[in-house]
Design a protein around this motif. Structure first.
Motif, PDB file in Angstrom:
ATOM      1  N   UNK A 187      -6.481   9.071  -6.850  1.00 32.52           N
ATOM      2  CA  UNK A 187      -5.456   8.193  -6.282  1.00 32.52           C
ATOM      3  C   UNK A 187      -4.809   8.791  -5.036  1.00 32.52           C
ATOM      4  N   UNK A 188      -4.726  10.113  -4.954  1.00 30.70           N
ATOM      5  CA  UNK A 188      -4.091  10.769  -3.809  1.00 30.70           C
ATOM      6  C   UNK A 188      -5.096  11.255  -2.784  1.00 30.70           C
ATOM      7  N   UNK A 189      -6.392  10.998  -3.008  1.00 28.36           N
ATOM      8  CA  UNK A 189      -7.399  11.299  -2.002  1.00 28.36           C
ATOM      9  C   UNK A 189      -7.348  10.229  -0.909  1.00 28.36           C
ATOM     10  N   UNK A 190      -8.004  10.497   0.216  1.00 31.18           N
ATOM     11  CA  UNK A 190      -7.862   9.628   1.381  1.00 31.18           C
ATOM     12  C   UNK A 190      -9.241   9.227   1.910  1.00 31.18           C
ATOM     13  N   UNK A 191      -9.466   7.920   2.044  1.00 32.89           N
ATOM     14  CA  UNK A 191     -10.673   7.410   2.681  1.00 32.89           C
ATOM     15  C   UNK A 191     -10.312   6.963   4.093  1.00 32.89           C
ATOM     16  N   UNK A 192     -11.169   7.302   5.067  1.00 31.48           N
ATOM     17  CA  UNK A 192     -10.896   7.031   6.484  1.00 31.48           C
ATOM     18  C   UNK A 192     -12.011   6.191   7.067  1.00 31.48           C
ATOM     19  N   UNK A 193     -11.625   5.187   7.862  1.00 31.49           N
ATOM     20  CA  UNK A 193     -12.599   4.402   8.610  1.00 31.49           C
ATOM     21  C   UNK A 193     -11.879   3.691   9.741  1.00 31.49           C
ATOM     22  N   UNK A 194     -12.668   3.115  10.666  1.00 30.33           N
ATOM     23  CA  UNK A 194     -12.014   2.475  11.809  1.00 30.33           C
ATOM     24  C   UNK A 194     -12.786   1.312  12.403  1.00 30.33           C
ATOM     25  N   UNK A 195     -14.120   1.360  12.433  1.00 35.08           N
ATOM     26  CA  UNK A 195     -14.826   0.392  13.273  1.00 35.08           C
ATOM     27  C   UNK A 195     -16.119  -0.072  12.621  1.00 35.08           C
ATOM     28  N   UNK A 196     -16.652  -1.159  13.181  1.00 29.50           N
ATOM     29  CA  UNK A 196     -17.899  -1.719  12.695  1.00 29.50           C
ATOM     30  C   UNK A 196     -17.667  -2.706  11.566  1.00 29.50           C
ATOM     31  N   UNK A 197     -18.680  -2.890  10.743  1.00 29.06           N
ATOM     32  CA  UNK A 197     -18.572  -3.820   9.616  1.00 29.06           C
ATOM     33  C   UNK A 197     -17.837  -3.210   8.435  1.00 29.06           C
ATOM     34  N   UNK A 198     -17.679  -1.886   8.454  1.00 29.16           N
ATOM     35  CA  UNK A 198     -17.086  -1.200   7.302  1.00 29.16           C
ATOM     36  C   UNK A 198     -15.643  -1.613   7.032  1.00 29.16           C
TER      37      UNK A 198
ATOM     38  N   UNK B 168     -10.173  -1.165  -3.836  1.00 32.73           N
ATOM     39  CA  UNK B 168      -9.025  -1.277  -4.729  1.00 32.73           C
ATOM     40  C   UNK B 168      -8.147  -0.038  -4.545  1.00 32.73           C
ATOM     41  N   UNK B 169      -7.155  -0.161  -3.700  1.00 31.77           N
ATOM     42  CA  UNK B 169      -6.252   0.970  -3.422  1.00 31.77           C
ATOM     43  C   UNK B 169      -5.122   0.989  -4.432  1.00 31.77           C
ATOM     44  N   UNK B 170      -4.871   2.138  -5.006  1.00 30.27           N
ATOM     45  CA  UNK B 170      -3.809   2.263  -6.003  1.00 30.27           C
ATOM     46  C   UNK B 170      -2.552   2.916  -5.446  1.00 30.27           C
ATOM     47  N   UNK B 171      -2.675   3.591  -4.293  1.00 29.16           N
ATOM     48  CA  UNK B 171      -1.525   4.262  -3.692  1.00 29.16           C
ATOM     49  C   UNK B 171      -1.512   4.009  -2.191  1.00 29.16           C
ATOM     50  N   UNK B 172      -0.357   4.142  -1.560  1.00 26.65           N
ATOM     51  CA  UNK B 172      -0.293   3.977  -0.105  1.00 26.65           C
ATOM     52  C   UNK B 172      -1.068   5.049   0.654  1.00 26.65           C
TER      53      UNK B 172
END
Length: 627
Positions: A415-426, A435-439
């Motif tokens: 829950x406290x890990x971080x996924x990063x993305x910005x562009x494209x179809x992703x 399904x994000x459980x935390x901000x």
């Protein structure tokens, strides 16, 4: 008044180490460190000042940590990502040489400003004295010698200044701090420093370097604004909340969840706002707009009242002004900035999101939406849960889809890990299905959607959240844009996980091109004498080997079973890792429930373009201004 004789560069560093932000009683250094690429212009100015600070055993105010990045755009992206992960309470400064070094930062400045993220930039500039004129890398304007390359920062900065005399630094840096800590006006702050001025000495007043604490405001809502908003909510049959990044930055997640639980009003989210309400909350209906989820978009289509909280209403959020289709729809906008609060002729609540939610909740005590509306929300949520599970576990052959990779990450990351993305179809796939459980868990840069953001962002996020697993999802197209900060990540011994999806082309733009009649032209990585919209021999580009050359450990996998095992292996490592997996270039994507306005050629000799134009004209009929 006592003074101290310092160069302008030395004064900048001594001033910055004494600046603090304060939010809800908690103080922290405002400028956490310095990213700097040195060249002619700043190596003997800001560079010398950072060296002097580093060598001094007891510098006034403390040390300024320094990191040497590889690309000027990359370091600004890293600073913006650090600021975002720090909820805008801290950032890094960035310094560059003049000319190309400075202008490389312009894209990063735009990323920061569009996302409302504080970054502090010190691009070097041509000589203020004009003693050597033109200096190396100076852009000459025959109309006015006042024009400099750094003028390019003006439209992408929330504050811009050029210091041509040392004493100008005093009011300029004070204004810079004001903007960096202003929740409504923050963004890129650019203070251009001519290279001769950086090295010039001046007797600065000691008071200039005293510790200063900049309190981040929580403006309270006007009583009448809360009363009017509550009256509109009580009169609505199908209200919908659109929660944006402002909810997270104001630490209002707990208040948003409590407000939704009490009132039953469904909560949709933007890319910046995902996670403010936990995905398993009974009122959470997912992403809204062009790449949103079906529950949010169906509710948006019938909503008679939209309650925007901390959102700037980008075209993806409004589906290019087609998402909110009720002819009688009206808006209540809670925003710390009047500029955003006024959008769509809304009833404006200009206030901090947390303070406004508390006040509005008290005003609406005893109010709840109709049971029939709650039942509809529950039914839509259940249906979308099944759809999400289906797309996350499709088990495609011979290559998995990126949706399967995202689904596996969503299940395995904490829950406290971080996924990063910005562009494209992703980003579209992630907004619909993650399904994000935390901000903290969901870190998407989608205001500027900058290819090349993800790798430097991983560095910035890890600096801000050292105890979290930081996972940057990167396509082969984005990787080739800006991979060089991998060297900085290795140099600084930062443990990040890069998930590289190799599909030999631009999946997003290829899909957009095909759907708009342009047949994926120029979007595939192929070689040989083949049309640019056709398959050909794959390029002999080995990204996995390239990543190893930067110093990463690379885990090559082909199946989802191997991917899951590789992720657990990467988790256990103490160094930067890349998981390299080949995925399908063409789909699938989540079922589309909305639209995005991308114009199609009005006339064409190509049949596919003519067909796409006819479709486009039909879709555009639903577009309107919200008044």
């Amino acid at each position: 008044m006592s003074t101290v004789r310092l160069t302008v560069g030395q004064a900048v560093i001594r001033f910055l180490v004494n600046q603090f932000s304060e939010h809800d009683g908690e103080e922290r250094r405002l400028i956490a460190g310095a990213f700097g690429i040195f060249g002619h212009g700043n190596v003997a100015g800001i560079g010398q000042a950072l060296l002097q600070n580093d060598l001094d055993p007891e510098p006034d105010g403390g040390q300024m940590p320094y990191i040497m990045p590889r690309n000027e755009q990359g370091m600004v992206n890293a600073a913006a990502a650090f600021a975002k992960q720090s909820n805008r309470l801290q950032t890094w400064m960035c310094t560059s040489s003049i000319g190309p070094g400075a202008l490389n930062m312009v894209t990063g400045a735009a990323v920061a400003t569009t996302n409302r993220l504080p970054v502090l930039l010190f691009p070097s500039d041509q000589f203020a004295t004009r003693s050597p004129d033109p200096v190396l890398q100076q852009v000459e304007d025959p109309v006015s010698p006042l024009t400099a390359a750094t003028d390019a920062f003006r439209p992408v900065s929330r504050f811009f200044d050029r210091i041509e005399r040392p004493e100008q630094l005093i009011p300029s840096l004070m204004q810079a701090m004001r903007v960096l800590t202003d929740p409504a006006d923050t963004g890129a702050v650019t203070v251009a420093l001519p290279q001769d001025v950086q090295a010039e000495a001046y007797d600065f007043p000691e008071e200039f370097f005293a510790k200063r604490v900049w309190r981040i405001r929580r403006p309270a809502p006007e009583r009448i604004a809360i009363e009017r908003a509550a009256e509109m909510i009580r009169g609505a049959k199908c209200p919908l909340i659109v929660s944006g990044g402002g909810t997270i930055y104001s630490f209002a997640s707990e208040e948003l969840r409590a407000f939704a639980s009490a009132t039953g009003i469904p909560v949709s989210d933007t890319q910046a706002g995902k996670g403010a309400i936990n995905a398993d909350h009974e009122c959470a209906v997912g992403g809204v707009g062009s790449t949103g989820a079906k529950p949010a978009n169906e509710l948006a289509a019938k909503a008679d009242l939209v309650i925007g909280i901390g959102t700037r209403y980008s075209d993806f959020t409004t589906a290019s002004h087609t998402a909110f289709r009720n002819p009688d729809v009206s808006f209540v906008n809670i925003n710390v900035g009047a500029f955003d609060a006024a959008k769509h002729a809304a009833e404006m609540v200009v206030a901090d999101a947390r303070e406004a939610l508390i006040a509005l909740g008290a005003e609406l005590e005893g109010y709840r939406v109709a049971d029939t509306y709650s039942a509809e929300i529950a039914e839509l949520r259940e249906e979308w849960e099944r759809t999400t599970d289906e797309y996350n576990h499709m088990d495609l052959q011979p290559k998995p889809s990126q949706l399967e990779v995202f689904g596996a990450l969503n299940e395995m990351m904490g829950d406290e890990d971080v996924v990063i993305n910005a562009a494209g179809s992703m980003p579209g796939d992630l907004q619909a299905l993650w399904r994000a459980k935390t901000p903290q868990q969901y870190h998407l840069e989608y205001a500027f959607s900058c290819m090349g953001y993800e790798i430097p962002a991983a560095m910035g996020v890890k600096l801000a959240a050292p105890d979290s697993e930081v996972v940057a999802i990167v396509g082969d197209g984005t990787y080739q844009m800006l991979p060089m900060e991998l060297a900085t990540i290795v140099q600084e011994r930062l443990k990040v996980i890069i998930v590289l999806l190799q599909n030999h082309g631009f999946a997003s733009i290829g899909s957009l091109s095909e759907s708009h009649g342009s047949q994926r032209f120029g979007t595939r990585y192929r070689q040989g004498d083949v049309p640019h919209n056709a398959d050909g021999e794959l390029l002999p580009v080995d990204i996995a080997t390239n990543a190893e050359s930067w110093g990463l450990t690379v885990l090559r996998v082909s199946t989802m079973e191997e991917f899951r095992a590789a992720y657990r292996e990467a988790e256990a490592m103490d160094r930067a890792v890349m998981i390299h997996i080949e995925t399908a270039l063409i789909g699938p994507n989540p079922p589309s429930t909305s639209w995005w306005d991308v114009p199609v050629s009005e006339v064409s000799r190509i049949a596919s373009t003519r067909e796409a134009r006819e479709w486009y004209v039909g879709m555009k009929k639903a577009q309107r201004h919200y008044l």
